[in-house]
Design a protein around this motif. Structure first.
Motif, PDB file in Angstrom:
ATOM      1  N   THR A 212      41.865  33.500  36.833  1.00 50.72           N
ATOM      2  CA  THR A 212      41.013  34.215  37.773  1.00 50.72           C
ATOM      3  C   THR A 212      41.818  35.353  38.394  1.00 50.72           C
ATOM      4  O   THR A 212      42.927  35.139  38.876  1.00 50.72           O
ATOM      5  CB  THR A 212      40.490  33.274  38.869  1.00 50.72           C
ATOM      6  N   VAL A 213      41.246  36.544  38.358  1.00 51.27           N
ATOM      7  CA  VAL A 213      41.937  37.754  38.845  1.00 51.27           C
ATOM      8  C   VAL A 213      41.120  38.365  39.985  1.00 51.27           C
ATOM      9  O   VAL A 213      39.931  38.668  39.811  1.00 51.27           O
ATOM     10  CB  VAL A 213      42.121  38.778  37.717  1.00 51.27           C
ATOM     11  N   PHE A 214      41.755  38.528  41.129  1.00 53.60           N
ATOM     12  CA  PHE A 214      41.161  39.228  42.268  1.00 53.60           C
ATOM     13  C   PHE A 214      41.786  40.627  42.357  1.00 53.60           C
ATOM     14  O   PHE A 214      43.005  40.765  42.338  1.00 53.60           O
ATOM     15  CB  PHE A 214      41.475  38.502  43.583  1.00 53.60           C
ATOM     16  N   ARG A 215      40.943  41.645  42.451  1.00 56.06           N
ATOM     17  CA  ARG A 215      41.443  42.999  42.662  1.00 56.06           C
ATOM     18  C   ARG A 215      40.455  43.760  43.536  1.00 56.06           C
ATOM     19  O   ARG A 215      39.342  43.317  43.781  1.00 56.06           O
ATOM     20  CB  ARG A 215      41.660  43.721  41.331  1.00 56.06           C
ATOM     21  N   ALA A 216      40.872  44.932  43.998  1.00 51.82           N
ATOM     22  CA  ALA A 216      39.985  45.759  44.803  1.00 51.82           C
ATOM     23  C   ALA A 216      38.884  46.335  43.925  1.00 51.82           C
ATOM     24  O   ALA A 216      39.095  46.564  42.728  1.00 51.82           O
ATOM     25  CB  ALA A 216      40.778  46.884  45.462  1.00 51.82           C
ATOM     26  N   PRO A 217      37.703  46.582  44.481  1.00 46.87           N
ATOM     27  CA  PRO A 217      36.642  47.230  43.692  1.00 46.87           C
ATOM     28  C   PRO A 217      37.118  48.587  43.191  1.00 46.87           C
ATOM     29  O   PRO A 217      37.916  49.265  43.832  1.00 46.87           O
ATOM     30  CB  PRO A 217      35.500  47.383  44.700  1.00 46.87           C
ATOM     31  N   ALA A 218      36.614  48.996  42.033  1.00 43.28           N
ATOM     32  CA  ALA A 218      37.015  50.283  41.455  1.00 43.28           C
ATOM     33  C   ALA A 218      36.638  51.411  42.401  1.00 43.28           C
ATOM     34  O   ALA A 218      35.570  51.385  43.013  1.00 43.28           O
ATOM     35  CB  ALA A 218      36.335  50.451  40.105  1.00 43.28           C
TER      36      ALA A 218
END
Length: 218
Positions: A212-218
Motif C-alpha cells: 500500500t502506497v500513500f502519496r500526495a494527490p497529483a
C-alpha cells in the motif's frame, strides 16, 4: 527511510517491512528534514490500519494505491531462453544515460525524472545490474535486477509505447530471471502494475501480497 532526491514519490519513501507497521516510527520518519521539498510516499505491506492512515493524512498523503507483490518460486525452474530478435543485455556505466532515457520514455515521463540513474557509479554497485532490451531498430525497453543471496528483485521494467503488445515486457522479465537463476538467485519478486500483472503471471509469478502506497494527490 529511502531518499533518492528524484521527483518520483515512490523513490523517496518511508517504508515499513513489517506486516504490523508501527505508526509512531512511521510518523517520526515522516517528519524528517530529508523529505522536505520532495515528492515522497509512505509504503507498507498489506492493508494498513487506521493509525497508519491517519499519519499519512496528517502529512498530506491522501492518494492511496495498492501494488501486487508477485513472487516466482524456485520450483518454477529456469525459464527458457527468449525467442525472436529481441536482445536483453546488461549495460555499463557509459550507457546508463541511454538506459535512463529509454526507461523515462517507456514510463511516459520527462527524462530528468530518472536523472539519478545516469550516474556511472551505479553500474559498479554490488548486487545491481541494469538491462537494456534492443531489436534491430534500437532500444525498446529496460529492466533492473537487485540481487541479495538467493533473492532477485526486478525493477524498472519498461517498454516503449510503440513496441508494446509484442511480448517484449515478458521477454525482458524472463531473460533477467534466467540469467540470475543460473547464478543461484532462484526466488524472484516484483511489484506489478495493473497492466503488468497478467504479463508477469504468464512468466510464473504469483500474487502473494500487496504493497500500500500513500502519496500526495497529483
Amino acid at each position: 527511510m529511502a531518499v533518492s532526491g528524484s521527483p518520483v514519490a515512490s523513490l523517496n519513501a518511508v517504508i515499513s517491512p513489517n506486516l504490523d507497521p508501527d505508526p509512531e516510527v512511521i510518523g517520526a520518519l515522516a517528519g524528517s528534514e530529508a523529505l522536505r521539498g520532495l515528492a515522497w510516499s509512505i509504503q507498507v505491506r498489506g492493508l494498513p490500519g487506521q493509525r497508519v492512515t491517519d499519519v499519512a493524512t496528517r502529512n498530506g498523503l491522501t492518494h492511496v494505491t495498492t501494488l501486487p507483490l508477485m513472487i516466482r518460486r524456485p520450483d518454477a525452474g529456469a525459464p527458457p531462453p527468449a525467442t525472436g530478435s529481441l536482445r536483453v543485455r546488461p549495460v555499463g556505466g557509459d550507457e546508463l544515460g541511454l538506459y535512463a532515457r529509454t526507461m523515462a520514455d517507456g514510463f511516459g515521463v520527462p527524462h530528468e525524472t530518472f536523472e539519478l540513474f545516469t550516474d556511472p557509479g551505479l553500474a559498479r554497485t554490488e548486487g545491481f545490474t541494469f538491462y537494456l532490451a534492443e531489436d534491430d531498430s534500437g532500444p525498446v525497453g529496460t529492466g533492473m535486477a537487485a540481487v541479495q543471496s538467493e533473492l532477485l528483485g526486478l525493477f524498472n521494467i519498461a517498454v516503449l509505447p510503440q513496441h508494446r503488445r509484442r511480448g517484449h515486457g515478458r521477454a525482458v522479465t524472463t531473460e533477467i530471471v534466467r540469467a540470475h537463476h543460473a547464478a543461484g538467485a532462484t526466488t524472484a519478486y516484483l511489484y506489478a502494475s495493473t497492466m503488468g500483472e497478467p504479463v508477469y503471471a504468464s512468466a510464473d509469478f504469483r500474487t502473494e501480497e500487496v504493497l500500500t502506497v500513500f502519496r500526495a494527490p497529483a
